[in-house]
Write a protein that holds these residues in place. Structure first.
Motif, short mmCIF file in Angstrom:
data_model
loop_
_atom_site.label_atom_id
_atom_site.label_comp_id
_atom_site.label_asym_id
_atom_site.label_seq_id
_atom_site.Cartn_x
_atom_site.Cartn_y
_atom_site.Cartn_z
N LYS A 203 0.93 -1.24 0.13
CA LYS A 203 0.34 -0.09 -0.70
C LYS A 203 0.80 1.28 -0.05
N MET A 204 1.68 1.34 0.58
CA MET A 204 2.97 2.23 0.40
C MET A 204 3.38 2.76 -0.44
N GLY A 205 3.56 1.88 -1.35
CA GLY A 205 4.05 1.67 -2.92
C GLY A 205 3.12 2.55 -3.66
N ASN A 206 2.18 1.94 -3.29
CA ASN A 206 0.94 2.26 -4.52
C ASN A 206 0.21 3.81 -4.15
N ILE A 207 -0.17 3.85 -3.13
CA ILE A 207 0.04 4.96 -2.81
C ILE A 207 0.72 6.21 -3.53
N LEU A 208 1.98 6.15 -3.01
CA LEU A 208 3.38 7.24 -3.30
C LEU A 208 3.05 7.37 -5.00
N GLN A 209 3.18 6.08 -5.37
CA GLN A 209 3.39 6.01 -6.33
C GLN A 209 1.55 6.49 -7.79
N ALA A 210 1.06 6.45 -6.89
CA ALA A 210 -0.32 7.26 -7.13
C ALA A 210 0.11 8.80 -7.15
N ALA A 211 -0.07 8.44 -5.49
CA ALA A 211 -0.06 10.31 -5.11
C ALA A 211 0.59 11.21 -6.18
N ILE A 212 1.87 10.28 -6.62
CA ILE A 212 2.59 11.12 -7.45
C ILE A 212 2.22 11.20 -9.08
N GLN A 213 1.61 10.25 -8.91
CA GLN A 213 0.64 10.46 -10.75
C GLN A 213 0.23 11.83 -10.66
N LEU A 214 -0.73 12.23 -9.28
CA LEU A 214 -1.55 13.65 -9.41
C LEU A 214 -0.77 14.04 -8.94
N LYS A 215 0.46 14.41 -8.71
CA LYS A 215 1.73 15.93 -8.33
C LYS A 215 1.19 16.13 -7.15
N GLY A 216 1.15 15.45 -5.53
CA GLY A 216 1.03 15.08 -4.73
C GLY A 216 -0.03 16.06 -4.06
N SER A 217 -1.07 15.78 -2.81
CA SER A 217 -1.17 16.05 -2.62
C SER A 217 -1.73 18.67 -2.12
N SER A 218 -2.65 18.81 -2.49
CA SER A 218 -2.09 20.61 -2.51
C SER A 218 -3.56 20.81 -0.90
N VAL A 219 -3.13 20.46 0.10
CA VAL A 219 -3.37 21.38 0.48
C VAL A 219 -2.89 22.76 1.43
#
Length: 276
Positions: A203-219
């Motif tokens: 999950k760590m790998g999947n989530i980090l890769q998915a987040a990179i694909q979407l250019k991170g989280s903007s909060v």
DNA sequence: AAAGATGTTGCAAC
DNA sequence: GGTTGCAACATCTT
């Protein structure tokens, strides 16, 4: 703000535009942002940027004369690539002049926690070894991750946030990863089966890769070097969703404090083992 | 309107 | 060792 996916996004956006560029000069508007050991800032003038990489949440810009900049953005740091003449935003603390003054790399940081460290390559090597920068969360193999976790008794959340144990994860992604791995943030690795640890690593790998694909989280403040926001915040399952229903099971998400940090989790999906 | 929270991390105290 | 609280600072929310 910036955790591994945000820092990776910044590095990817900077790299093609900064490689082989020469530093013509720099303005230091807030001196405490610059951390020097033996090299003074003036030494940077005339040097060429030969590589930009990331280790955990650290950005490393390697320069031509056996030195580098190690940049940590902490909570609100930003690296912005601007053209000369672009408006200089409030909280801009350092400006690097590149490409004969046409291009400017600006360090901006509302809360001023971040820093730019000027280091020789030897000093960086030394820091990396001794300063306890754990393996990068995207690089670590499952066997290495398993072996490391097996030596630990601490709460999972505290472990995963510890940059000397593993580098790159912060408050958002730890909560997201633990939720998808169905592990309570206060659980200890001692209570986890190998199978659960495998799921955690996946999950760590999947989530980090998915987040990179979407250019991170903007909060709040996060933007990349081109000023663009990320889109992974729309995928968050738990972070910032306390009180809302879990997207998996509908249970109301809870918020507690773990190792000093606000922690969102699903009390049903992430149950603690029954004691005794 | 004062108090509390915010993506980080290093340090002191216990 | 481990955890906790606080510090750095600005801004936004309760």
């Amino acid at each position: 703000m910036p955790e591994l996916p945000e820092v990776e996004t910044i590095v990817r956006s900077l790299k093609p535009r900064l490689l082989q560029k020469k530093i013509g000069g720099l303005d230091i508007l807030l001196p405490k942002i610059i951390h020097t050991e033996n090299i003074k800032p003036n030494y940077l003038i005339g040097q060429t940027i030969i590589n930009i990489s990331r280790l955990g949440k650290n950005i490393v810009m390697e320069l031509s004369e056996k030195c580098c900049l190690r940049i940590h953005l902490k909570m609100t740091g930003q690296l912005l690539l601007n053209l000369h003449g672009d408006t200089i935003l409030k909280h801009t603390h350092v400006i690097f002049y590149l490409d004969k003054g046409r291009l400017e790399l600006r360090y901006r940081d509302i809360r001023q926690f971040g820093y730019i460290q000027i280091l020789t390559l030897n000093e960086w090597d030394f820091q990396r070894k001794n300063n306890s920068l754990g393996p990068d969360a995207l690089e670590i193999s499952f066997p290495a991750f398993l072996a490391k976790l097996r030596t630990q008794k601490r709460k999972l959340k505290s472990l995963l946030l510890d940059q000397s144990f593993l580098s790159g994860l912060g408050n958002i992604y730890v909560d997201e990863i633990l939720h998808q791995a169905h592990i309570h943030p206060e659980n200890s690795p001692q209570n986890l089966s190998t199978r659960q640890i495998r799921r955690l690593h996946e999950k760590m790998g999947n989530i980090l890769q998915a987040a990179i694909q979407l250019k991170g989280s903007s909060v709040r403040n996060y933007i990349d070097a081109s000023g663009e926001q990320g889109r992974y915040q729309t995928e968050h399952q738990v972070y910032g969703r306390a009180g809302l229903p879990c997207r998996q099971c509908g249970t109301h998400l809870k918020k507690i404090r773990v190792s000093g940090r606000g922690t969102c989790f699903c009390p049903y999906c992430q149950r603690l083992p029954i004691k005794g």
